[in-house]
Design a protein around this motif. Sequence first.
Motif, PDB file in Angstrom:
ATOM      1  N   ILE A 219     -15.781 -36.902  -5.909  1.00 24.67           N
ATOM      2  CA  ILE A 219     -14.984 -37.297  -7.076  1.00 24.67           C
ATOM      3  C   ILE A 219     -15.589 -36.714  -8.351  1.00 24.67           C
ATOM      4  N   ILE A 220     -16.898 -36.751  -8.455  1.00 24.00           N
ATOM      5  CA  ILE A 220     -17.576 -36.206  -9.641  1.00 24.00           C
ATOM      6  C   ILE A 220     -17.387 -34.696  -9.719  1.00 24.00           C
ATOM      7  N   ASN A 221     -17.489 -34.007  -8.579  1.00 24.45           N
ATOM      8  CA  ASN A 221     -17.283 -32.552  -8.569  1.00 24.45           C
ATOM      9  C   ASN A 221     -15.834 -32.199  -8.911  1.00 24.45           C
ATOM     10  N   ALA A 222     -14.888 -33.011  -8.421  1.00 24.33           N
ATOM     11  CA  ALA A 222     -13.481 -32.758  -8.733  1.00 24.33           C
ATOM     12  C   ALA A 222     -13.219 -32.915 -10.225  1.00 24.33           C
ATOM     13  N   ARG A 223     -13.839 -33.902 -10.848  1.00 26.19           N
ATOM     14  CA  ARG A 223     -13.696 -34.070 -12.294  1.00 26.19           C
ATOM     15  C   ARG A 223     -14.260 -32.862 -13.034  1.00 26.19           C
ATOM     16  N   ALA A 224     -15.406 -32.353 -12.570  1.00 24.38           N
ATOM     17  CA  ALA A 224     -15.984 -31.173 -13.220  1.00 24.38           C
ATOM     18  C   ALA A 224     -15.066 -29.967 -13.071  1.00 24.38           C
ATOM     19  N   GLU A 225     -14.448 -29.806 -11.890  1.00 22.97           N
ATOM     20  CA  GLU A 225     -13.506 -28.700 -11.680  1.00 22.97           C
ATOM     21  C   GLU A 225     -12.304 -28.843 -12.598  1.00 22.97           C
ATOM     22  N   LEU A 226     -11.767 -30.051 -12.717  1.00 27.28           N
ATOM     23  CA  LEU A 226     -10.601 -30.264 -13.570  1.00 27.28           C
ATOM     24  C   LEU A 226     -10.950 -30.032 -15.034  1.00 27.28           C
ATOM     25  N   THR A 227     -12.136 -30.472 -15.466  1.00 27.47           N
ATOM     26  CA  THR A 227     -12.559 -30.257 -16.855  1.00 27.47           C
ATOM     27  C   THR A 227     -12.651 -28.771 -17.168  1.00 27.47           C
ATOM     28  N   ARG A 327     -10.558 -37.585   2.747  1.00 27.51           N
ATOM     29  CA  ARG A 327      -9.273 -37.572   2.070  1.00 27.51           C
ATOM     30  C   ARG A 327      -8.778 -36.127   2.007  1.00 27.51           C
ATOM     31  N   GLU A 328      -7.496 -35.956   1.621  1.00 28.81           N
ATOM     32  CA  GLU A 328      -6.973 -34.621   1.383  1.00 28.81           C
ATOM     33  C   GLU A 328      -7.624 -34.046   0.132  1.00 28.81           C
ATOM     34  N   ARG A 329      -7.397 -32.769  -0.095  1.00 27.90           N
ATOM     35  CA  ARG A 329      -7.946 -32.156  -1.311  1.00 27.90           C
ATOM     36  C   ARG A 329      -7.406 -32.867  -2.557  1.00 27.90           C
ATOM     37  N   PHE A 330      -8.176 -32.829  -3.612  1.00 28.36           N
ATOM     38  CA  PHE A 330      -7.800 -33.502  -4.851  1.00 28.36           C
ATOM     39  C   PHE A 330      -6.677 -32.747  -5.551  1.00 28.36           C
ATOM     40  N   SER A 331      -5.880 -33.508  -6.280  1.00 25.80           N
ATOM     41  CA  SER A 331      -4.946 -32.954  -7.254  1.00 25.80           C
ATOM     42  C   SER A 331      -5.353 -33.497  -8.611  1.00 25.80           C
ATOM     43  N   PRO A 336      -8.079 -39.415 -11.790  1.00 23.04           N
ATOM     44  CA  PRO A 336      -8.256 -40.691 -12.500  1.00 23.04           C
ATOM     45  C   PRO A 336      -8.177 -41.897 -11.573  1.00 23.04           C
ATOM     46  N   ARG A 337      -7.287 -41.849 -10.584  1.00 22.64           N
ATOM     47  CA  ARG A 337      -7.185 -42.976  -9.646  1.00 22.64           C
ATOM     48  C   ARG A 337      -8.458 -43.100  -8.817  1.00 22.64           C
ATOM     49  N   GLU A 338      -8.972 -41.981  -8.327  1.00 22.70           N
ATOM     50  CA  GLU A 338     -10.202 -42.048  -7.538  1.00 22.70           C
ATOM     51  C   GLU A 338     -11.369 -42.524  -8.399  1.00 22.70           C
ATOM     52  N   GLU A 339     -11.409 -42.135  -9.663  1.00 22.20           N
ATOM     53  CA  GLU A 339     -12.468 -42.623 -10.548  1.00 22.20           C
ATOM     54  C   GLU A 339     -12.351 -44.125 -10.748  1.00 22.20           C
ATOM     55  N   ARG A 340     -11.117 -44.612 -10.854  1.00 24.66           N
ATOM     56  CA  ARG A 340     -10.903 -46.050 -11.003  1.00 24.66           C
ATOM     57  C   ARG A 340     -11.397 -46.798  -9.757  1.00 24.66           C
ATOM     58  N   LEU A 341     -11.078 -46.274  -8.578  1.00 24.10           N
ATOM     59  CA  LEU A 341     -11.539 -46.901  -7.341  1.00 24.10           C
ATOM     60  C   LEU A 341     -13.060 -46.833  -7.231  1.00 24.10           C
ATOM     61  N   LEU A 342     -13.638 -45.728  -7.673  1.00 26.42           N
ATOM     62  CA  LEU A 342     -15.095 -45.586  -7.612  1.00 26.42           C
ATOM     63  C   LEU A 342     -15.771 -46.569  -8.561  1.00 26.42           C
TER      64      LEU A 342
END
Length: 677
Positions: A219-227, A327-331, A336-342
């Motif tokens: 989740i943290i890596n996905a956020r960095a990719e999105l940023t 899980r499937e790959r992130f979109s 934000p939903r995965e961050e909320r769950l985390l």
Amino acid sequence: MPTQPLPVGHGDIRPLGTTPVLSGRPLTVDPGAVPRFADRVWNLAVAGHAGNRYASEFLIDFDSLSNTARREAAREFLFWRLNTRPVRGPLPSISTVAAEWWNLRCFLRFLDTEHDGIRMRTVTQSVLDSYLASCRSEGLMKSSLRQRLQVIPRLHLAAEAMPTDALEVNPWNGRPLSRVIGSPVVSTHENQTPRIPPQVVAPLVQAALFYVHTAAPDIINARAELTALEASVGEIHGLSLTRLNHYLGSLAAGGRGVPVLDGTGRQPHLAGTPAYTYVMRKSGAGQAIASGSYNDRIDRALQQLGPEPGGMDTPITLHPQSGQPWRERFSPPAIPREERLLRAACYILIAYLSGMRDSEVKELRDGCHFTERSADGVVVRHKVRSQLVKGGRGTSESWIVIEPVAYAINVLERLPHRDLLFCRPVTGRPHSTISANRMNDNLNEFLTHCADIGYPVPDVNGEPWNLTTRQFRRTVAWHIAHRPFGTVAGMIQYKHLSVAMFEGYAGTSPSGFRAEVAAEEALARLADVVERYEDFKAGVRSTSPGGPRTDNEFARVQKELQDFPGRLVDERRLHAMLKASARTLHIGTVNDCYYQPETALCRTPSGEDRPLLNSCRPDRCGNSTITTRHRIGWEAARGDTERALAFVGLSDLQRTALRGHLNDVTKVIEGIDCAND
């Protein structure tokens, strides 16, 4: 810095317009920022001491009321609440008064809409009854209904301090609200917050540990990719079909499909639709959805390559149970939903495995975790620094915690947040926080999500368990008291938790956790004594020297209560009579100890008011009672001794000692059988 308290106006004396409304309270700002009595808006956050709450929760805007008389009466009431100490206890907290402002508005608006705006001084009991009926019609739970109505008797108490308009009728003739709304009369001796059932807490904690240890890095890596993707969008100028073709070609070469919406965003009904905007930005072909040839090219690629839900590049870790990606790959909308769950998973571990209150957990900030070595330099202790918010005051304190708590804090520090770890940044707003109600929603969303990641949480009585933030501290206190050597999620001992919580600040009086565990232990001992009394009535008799004394005590209670077949006894009276025994009862595997220092074989000169378990002689001590429930423990001891005697190479002295011990154990088992034939 605290200011000097001011007298509250009574009768026809109103505070001056320049009078500070928060006199005598510790402040978080300069005293000059404290709101004055005549201000249109009171910002009580200057003494709120709870950074985890929305700033708007502490704003009192008097213009939200219908007319001047209502505004002035509300101003007088809230000033009285903020500055008048109850007969018992401290001044109400800022959060309490802020919540009471909402309940006051509900009542005043009811008078405006349902009773033609009558003044409070003309309100009769029938009007109050109609307000009660109106609140009931909203379907409020009894606890919420009680909170809604509490403002009414307080308005009556404040009548002398409200010259503009006051509630003169004594609501419901002074009857307690619990009787007015039909709430059951509950014992004040037991915490009424429900405990999370074991079948719920075990998979819940397992899922939280999985999210914090396995899912968090993804989740943290996905956020960095999105940023990084969002930062690169500004560098895209115009449209480029060449770049789009190059990107789609790289997907084909890598054996991947075309990114499609995965249903976790704000429009789940569009799941499976090509993620046009994401594809354009990822390829550098454009900043947004294009038309014509660009969309047609993406559609043709989708037919050729197939869909790939999510479509982001961040690799997904394998689930330890299934060996497949968790899980499937992130979109982009899924992050934000995965961050909320985390965040919810981190909250579960911190609240449950530390014993901290909800307000204390939400006050955690960057750098709150630190380590210290013991005096001998051997043990490394994890500690967290937070703010104890109690009685309207905030003080910095430290808690000793265990490693999973420290790890969860480390994860929170790596998620997007403001100064407070549970505050997440929101575009266009200075900050956004997870308040208690929002966290309750997030916790229950996570509980539902547990099944999706392989840790299904069973229903309780046919319904999903409803999690609240207050349940975690109550539950771990109960488990430590009732199951001191049990485990959490198969890896964390409750005994380990109790040692960590009692070793440092969490065991001191301001935190109150030790007192909560002690209360749970007292209830557990009483339940055990009642169970042993029921065994006695069923004919079970205890052996060992202390047995007759216990049996005689139970016989006395039974005789005094006339507790014989065919008669019903007062359960409260029975519990009261057995409480003396419960105070000295200590449960064991091979015996129970009704500890009395004068007859204890384990007593020491230090005068300990509890048995020394390592020195226990259960078959000889006058405090010991042994019943059929202990037979399993003695059978296990006999088996261990027999296996030890089978060892080759024992010395004569060892063999003699083991045979003597086996003889003693056998006598105890025979005594149990004889006493209960």
